[in-house]
Design an enzyme around this catalytic site. Sequence first.
Site, PDB file in Angstrom:
ATOM      1  N   VAL A 160     -18.660 -33.241  44.556  1.00 55.51           N
ATOM      2  CA  VAL A 160     -17.776 -33.392  43.401  1.00 55.51           C
ATOM      3  C   VAL A 160     -18.544 -33.178  42.103  1.00 55.51           C
ATOM      4  O   VAL A 160     -18.044 -32.545  41.169  1.00 55.51           O
ATOM      5  CB  VAL A 160     -17.113 -34.793  43.418  1.00 55.51           C
ATOM      6  N   GLU A 161     -19.757 -33.716  42.036  1.00 55.52           N
ATOM      7  CA  GLU A 161     -20.521 -33.676  40.793  1.00 55.52           C
ATOM      8  C   GLU A 161     -21.015 -32.273  40.455  1.00 55.52           C
ATOM      9  O   GLU A 161     -20.906 -31.830  39.308  1.00 55.52           O
ATOM     10  CB  GLU A 161     -21.719 -34.633  40.892  1.00 55.52           C
ATOM     11  N   SER A 162     -21.592 -31.581  41.421  1.00 52.22           N
ATOM     12  CA  SER A 162     -22.267 -30.319  41.112  1.00 52.22           C
ATOM     13  C   SER A 162     -22.084 -29.246  42.159  1.00 52.22           C
ATOM     14  O   SER A 162     -22.726 -28.203  42.064  1.00 52.22           O
ATOM     15  CB  SER A 162     -23.772 -30.587  40.959  1.00 52.22           C
ATOM     16  N   TYR A 265     -11.348 -38.249  39.548  1.00 55.67           N
ATOM     17  CA  TYR A 265     -12.696 -38.261  40.099  1.00 55.67           C
ATOM     18  C   TYR A 265     -12.716 -38.752  41.544  1.00 55.67           C
ATOM     19  O   TYR A 265     -13.149 -38.015  42.454  1.00 55.67           O
ATOM     20  CB  TYR A 265     -13.591 -39.141  39.227  1.00 55.67           C
TER      21      TYR A 265
END
Length: 541
Positions: A160-162, A265
């Site tokens: 999800v982040e990168s 998120y």
Amino acid sequence: MHRLRRLKFWALAAVVVMAAGCAAVPPSSNSSASSSWSTDASATALGSNPSIQHAPLATPPDAAQIARDDAMEMQAARQAADHADVLYTNIWQRIRAGFAIPDMDGPAMVPYVNQAVQWYSTRPDYVARMTERSRKYLYYIVQEVERRHLPTELALLPFVESAFNPDALSSAQASGMWQFIPSTGKHFKLKQTMFQDDRRDVMASTKAALDYLTKLHTMFGNWQLALAAYNWGEGGVQRAMTYNQAKGLPVSYGALNMPLETRNYYPKLQAVKDIIADPAKYGISLPDVPDHPYFKPVVITQDIDVDLAAKLANMTVREFRSLNPSYNKPVILAATKPTILLPYDNATAFEQAVANYQGPLSTWTTYVVRSTATPFQLARNLHLTEAALRDVNNIPPRTLVKAGSTLLIPKPPQDEQNVSRHAVENAVLALAPDIPPGRRQRLIAGPNDTPFTVAHRYGLSPAEVAQWNHIAEGGRFRPRSIIVVYSRRPVFKQHELILAQRDKRRIVRVADRRKITRTTKRSLRYSIHTSFRHDLKVAQR
């Protein structure tokens, strides 16, 4: 007197026997007292007996000793769990076995989860690239997550982040797989120096991210809120919870007022979790990632060029940098005893190749600027090209390098020493805006003028001349075009006269154009006005 003492002794003995008998009687089946209550009663009866006050009852262990005993027992239990012989066919099966965060099934959040699932499932190529990229890092991350007894959903957070890109950099300057901003990275001891940025280090950033997530979970007591705080910041989540509590509202993830990015998120993480749990359901094919280590850390004891390190490890530079993205420069400096990550099969061969290598391992060293200067002046003093100096030190245009700055430059052939620890830990690159000296002047380009010829003529930098005129440094000016320079040297007078006449003609042409435009507009307004009146008269007839 002795008789009285004997009577007291026998009376005390009788009390002991009665207490023991009462403690030995089991509670009846229809009694409402629990077994824990019976245990407490027995302990009270035994504790009230003055004839058996031995050391353990008279001096119970203090809280610190109890805590130490509990910690030892917990550590033993964890070690037993860590060494459990559980075998998995691949890393995905191992991740599925550790899922522990409850799914979002409330009506307020289900649409967000469905939207995220739809987004990923309709982009199988993106998911394939993302999961293929993760094969280098997943085993280590899962290993660290399980070692801390955390839910394995956290190992999927870099998706999800990168998208598992260790070089990812956001608009907020968050960097690495776990997307640490500079301030949070410093708080969790991630070094950010001129030569190394541990926010992109695979092992260091994973440790810091799990430390941070553990802290947030302790703070909020809920993994969903902890993940919201990881994205939004703990202060934002705390303020939203305080507001809801004051209004008598729930403080769950779906009930808090939060930014849209944070609202989506955790649903994104749950969407990734759902796809990993059952990829066939969503038409996704996961790569076969074995459940064993991909890389091995190797300590660097001598300065070594990145290109040479990749060569000795029998890897391409791109593959080497994918495992070691934290090194910012073309050299790895050994002063701080850094580690590099290499595939298991390459690590031993690399160490042997370094030991047998004949020749310098590093071709770079550091230089401390003594006085503020332009990159052009420094490059000339160091016998380098300005482009090379700017490129290796990331010096942007229109800047001065201030005194005390550290630059990376090629090492002289006779220099075989490693860069000192003091130089590595205190290296900074301080820049200042470069205000061009002298006045702004204009030239007329000759048939063969280039940024280099103009710079040489006026004692300037070719890069500066090219930048002022928006042309490539190796380009060529169009003959009789205008060149802008900032110089104290006066330009040729004939250039000034020619340009003045050109400007005068341009002003005249512009004035004539404006006059023609005004006349045209006046005629147009008159014709429209006349036709309008004419049409009106006709209409009235």
